[in-house]
Design an enzyme around this catalytic site. Structure first.
Site, short mmCIF file in Angstrom:
data_model
loop_
_atom_site.label_atom_id
_atom_site.label_comp_id
_atom_site.label_asym_id
_atom_site.label_seq_id
_atom_site.Cartn_x
_atom_site.Cartn_y
_atom_site.Cartn_z
CD GLU A 53 81.13 6.68 103.50
OE1 GLU A 53 80.55 5.59 103.70
OE2 GLU A 53 82.30 6.76 103.09
CE LYS B 72 78.41 4.22 106.80
NZ LYS B 72 79.21 4.11 105.59
CD GLN B 73 81.48 7.48 109.03
OE1 GLN B 73 80.91 6.93 108.09
NE2 GLN B 73 82.77 7.34 109.26
CD1 TRP C 199 88.16 7.53 105.97
CD2 TRP C 199 88.42 9.22 107.40
NE1 TRP C 199 87.01 7.63 106.72
CE2 TRP C 199 87.14 8.64 107.61
CE3 TRP C 199 88.81 10.29 108.19
CZ2 TRP C 199 86.24 9.12 108.58
CZ3 TRP C 199 87.92 10.76 109.15
CH2 TRP C 199 86.65 10.18 109.34
CG ASP C 200 88.99 3.48 107.88
OD1 ASP C 200 88.67 4.32 107.04
OD2 ASP C 200 88.29 2.50 108.18
C1 BGC Z 1 82.84 4.50 106.53
C2 BGC Z 1 84.12 5.19 106.08
C3 BGC Z 1 85.28 4.22 106.23
C4 BGC Z 1 85.00 2.92 105.50
C5 BGC Z 1 86.07 1.89 105.76
C6 BGC Z 1 82.66 3.22 105.73
O1 BGC Z 1 81.50 2.55 106.17
O2 BGC Z 1 81.74 5.34 106.31
O3 BGC Z 1 84.36 6.34 106.87
O4 BGC Z 1 86.42 4.82 105.70
O5 BGC Z 1 83.78 2.37 105.96
O6 BGC Z 1 86.16 1.59 107.11
#
Ligand code: BGC
Length: 769
Positions: free
Chosen positions: A488, A601-602, A357-358
């Site tokens: 996550e 986490k984000q 999804w990035d």
């Molecule tokens: C992130 C995801 C991301 C993936 C690839 C993961 O650490 O939590 O949001 O899509 O890394 O960059």
């Protein structure tokens, strides 16, 4: 590895070779041209630790899945970007002694990545043996003008002795990935042929059957004159080489030029590959290094002329943003709709080189504002072409009637991630794909895209959301149960605010586009209805019911959105309470402890506030920022940039700057201690957004650009290019004024600090702050 590289406006400079940081440097100094990429592995033999990496966009292998407890619905494979045949190889020995930087005595090592021109250079002195010294320098690029070509110039100058140089110039198909699940080799050797000054190999991927032909043409000069030495020809399955011995006197200059073409069955008929590559290496050799480099340099010139960001007064920030822009352009050029952007681009194996999804959430907004509309459009078309597989994917999980669930991780439209909490639950990815369509249309004004492609995707996505939501009699609301949000560090939660919000937003947007089409172009609507089997009133009616009655967790007392149901049951603590020695927590804490904690986490709720900012006032954003930022660890590279943009939005300039620095130099300063695995390409787009949308405050609103710039006190000025509806403009911000130059020939309409302006083509406007 802080300060491993020197600060410089346009270059990344490494002084002195440190074998312990070789993998890190190999990532940082990677080169690419959207079609292929190469880690900064050495041309000559190197017996030290290294991650060999030559990558070709779109060429992958479905490695057999490895899981502990198999769950129905898991994909059978995990697609891997492949370490492709090695094209850079050129071993050197002088008087029988092999050059190997892990063993040879060297000094004055210097490596430069010249980002302005896309050139990787290296120089050092080799103390061959007592009293025998050699100067060596190399130059290498992957052509932006001829994306199948890679060119190397390798100069050797023995200073104080004479003897014989022995070059082995080769192509090697015997390559492996480090991250294989079962230690298998992914390539089969198909063809090899070598003759004087040339060599060609064809390799084929097992299972996927991609054919890749790599050809080289090489020539050696002594003191500017082509050497007439006899070549020993070596050719065996998967390997071709030319071995050339050249005698030299002290001070002679030997120059090896290697011209390589890499072509694959993605572009050519298998039966034509060898002849195409033969013609290309002949062409490259004839044109020569200097002319090919000039073509390449001009292409980089065009890229920088429309995407450069200049920061005055902060060289670390200047270098970092150019590094990010450089790598994004090396990864994706938008010329082929079958290609996409892996989180590590062409700089490592991690994340399999697959699409996440990035792309929609981070990379697309960068390309929307820095490249012609067709570049971003190709990213959307990539997903459009995967719609059928996404419907199939949803069907496997029990959804029906054309509901589409896009994969979390993919190469060809099929899901290839297999951790249940991500594969099945991290469904918010569907929201990013809908948002990307909206974002594309508002930036480009290409409404035709919706009727021709976008709506089919939106209908599939909306059908998924309507089936994935269920009605809770208890709450009298629609709920979305058992999900993982962007954060996550929480799995299997109910009613992740971000997911529910983006789901309802997708339903609303789809309904609006369909309703508009009904009014404005009933013919097109009829076509879409018959393509998708849409039952207009019934389906949009049920979407409306969900939109109006969706449950959005909220805390009345604090007046903030709640990340998920039950979030307040957690012990709320700031991230500052976790000692540095325990970070990142995913490397120090048990997963169980992480899940029970409040730590984020984000960006999660804040990701939603960022995307849908227009729906929320400043106070709401501020309250939620104040609540969530202290608990956020930013342990995903995609996080700090979103927080930085919002911090700028609410006037927290110093905080925005701190968060910006964290994202901008993430790889250069190796904040997360993982740059050895490759660079964070997709988060680099977030860094750019933190300047343009964050400090620059750029937003797109219906027919105009809106700007609300601010400037960090650490900077004297900054300027950036951006596009709106194919109008390219340059914005320069100082603490005293803002200057906007319209670089196109059309009128630019924009709103600056609440006031409307128009600038005619090629004119500029200066406004005092
Ligand atoms: C992130 C995801 C991301 C993936 C690839 C993961 O650490 O939590 O949001 O899509 O890394 O960059």
């Amino acid at each position: 590895m802080n300060n491993l590289f020197e600060y410089d406006d346009w270059c990344i400079v490494e002084e002195g070779f440190n074998p312990e940081l070789n993998r890190e440097a190999e990532s940082i100094f990677s080169i690419g041209n959207g079609y292929m990429g190469q880690r900064a592995n050495f041309e000559e033999c190197y017996s030290g630790d290294s991650l060999q990496g030559s990558y070709i966009a779109g060429v992958y292998y479905p490695d057999k899945t490895r899981v502990g407890w198999w769950k129905n619905g898991y994909p059978e494979y995990f697609a891997k970007v492949l370490n492709a045949p090695k094209w850079i190889g050129a071993d050197l020995s002088l008087d029988g002694k092999v050059l190997d930087l892990a063993k040879s005595k060297i000094s004055s090592f210097r490596r430069i990545l010249n980002m302005k021109e896309g050139l990787l250079e290296r120089s050092f002195n080799w103390n061959h043996s007592k009293g025998k010294n050699v100067e060596i320098d190399t130059r290498r690029f992957l052509s932006m003008a001829d994306p199948d070509l890679g060119i190397i110039c390798y100069r050797v100058k023995p200073l104080d002795f004479g003897g014989t140089a022995d070059f082995i110039v080769y192509l090697d198909g015997d390559v492996r990935n480090e991250d294989t699940n079962y230690g298998e080799k992914f390539w089969e050797d198909i063809y090899s042929n070598s003759e004087e000054g040339k060599g060609i190999i064809t390799s084929k991927t097992l299972k996927t059957g991609f054919h890749v032909t790599t050809g080289m043409s090489c020539i050696i000069h002594k003191n500017g004159k082509a050497v007439e030495a006899s070549h020993e020809i070596i050719s065996r399955p998967g390997y071709v080489a030319n071995r050339v011995k050249v005698s030299f006197n002290p001070g002679d200059e030997l120059l090896l030029c290697k011209y390589v073409s890499v072509q694959s069955s993605l572009k050519h008929d298998v039966k034509n590959l060898v002849s195409v590559v033969t013609a290309r290496i002949d062409y490259a050799k004839k044109r020569g290094f200097d002319a090919l480099f000039e073509d390449h340099r001009k292409e980089w010139g065009k890229i920088w002329a429309t995407s450069d960001v200049v920061i005055e007064g902060d060289i670390a920030a200047q270098q970092a943003i150019r590094f990010n822009i450089f790598h994004l352009n090396q990864t994706y050029t938008g010329k082929d709709e079958r290609l996409n952007i892996g989180p590590k681009g062409f700089t490592g194996e991690k994340y399999g080189g697959s699409t996440y999804w990035d792309t929609e959430a981070f990379a697309l907004p960068f390309f929307l504002k820095t490249a012609p509309g067709k570049v971003a459009r190709n990213l959307l078309i990539y997903r459009y072409k995967h719609l059928g597989k996404s419907i199939e994917n949803a069907r496997k999980l029990g959804f029906k009637d054309g509901a589409a669930l896009y994969p979390m991780v993919t190469m060809n439209g099929e899901e290839c991630h297999n951790e249940w909490e991500i594969t099945f639950e991290e469904i918010h990815r569907n929201g990013a794909i809908a948002y990307a369509i909206y974002n594309y249309v508002r930036h480009t004004g290409d409404n035709g895209y919706l009727a021709d492609y976008g709506l089919e995707v939106l209908i599939g996505l909306s059908r998924f959301w309507s089936q994935r939501s269920s009605y809770s009699e208890n709450l009298g609301k629609y709920v979305i149960l058992g999900v993982t949000g962007p954060n996550e560090y929480e799995n299997n939660v109910n009613n992740n605010w971000y997911t529910n919000t983006i789901a309802a937003w997708t339903l609303e947007y789809t309904k609006k586009i369909l309703t508009d089409l009904k009014k404005n172009d009933p013919g097109k609507l009829k076509k879409i209805t018959s393509l998708t089997g849409l039952r207009f009133s019934e389906e949009t009616g049920s979407w409306e019911d969900i939109i109006s009655n969706m449950h959005f967790p909220f805390d009345e007392e604090r007046n903030v959105f709640l990340q998920q149901d039950g979030f307040l049951d957690k012990e709320l603590k700031p991230a500052s309470s976790i000692p540095e020695t325990e970070r990142p927590i995913n490397q120090h804490w048990s997963w169980d402890r992480i899940l029970r904690s409040c730590f984020i986490k984000q960006a999660d709720v804040l990701q939603g506030l960022y995307f849908l900012e227009e729906n929320y006032d400043t106070e709401t954003i501020k309250r939620n920022f104040d609540f969530y930022e202290p608990m956020t660890l930013h342990e995903s590279s995609l996080s700090a940039c979103v927080h930085s943009i919002l911090a700028s939005r609410i006037g927290y300039t110093q905080k925005a700057y701190e968060l910006y620095l964290r994202t901008a130099r993430l790889d250069l300063d190796d904040y997360n201690n993982e740059v050895s695995e490759g660079l964070h390409i997709t988060s680099m787009a977030g860094t750019w957004l933190a300047i343009v949308e964050g400090f620059g405050g750029i937003r797109i609103m219906s027919d105009r650009v809106v700007l609300n710039p601010l400037i960090p006190e650490q900077w004297k000025s900054y300027s950036f290019h951006a596009r709106f509806r194919e109008i390219l403009f340059l914005t320069k911000v100082t603490d005293k004024n803002i200057e906007i130059t319209n670089l196109s020939d059309k009128t630019l309409r924009f709103r600056l600090f609440e006031k409307d302006y128009e600038i005619n083509g090629t004119e500029k406007l200066k406004v005092k702050i």
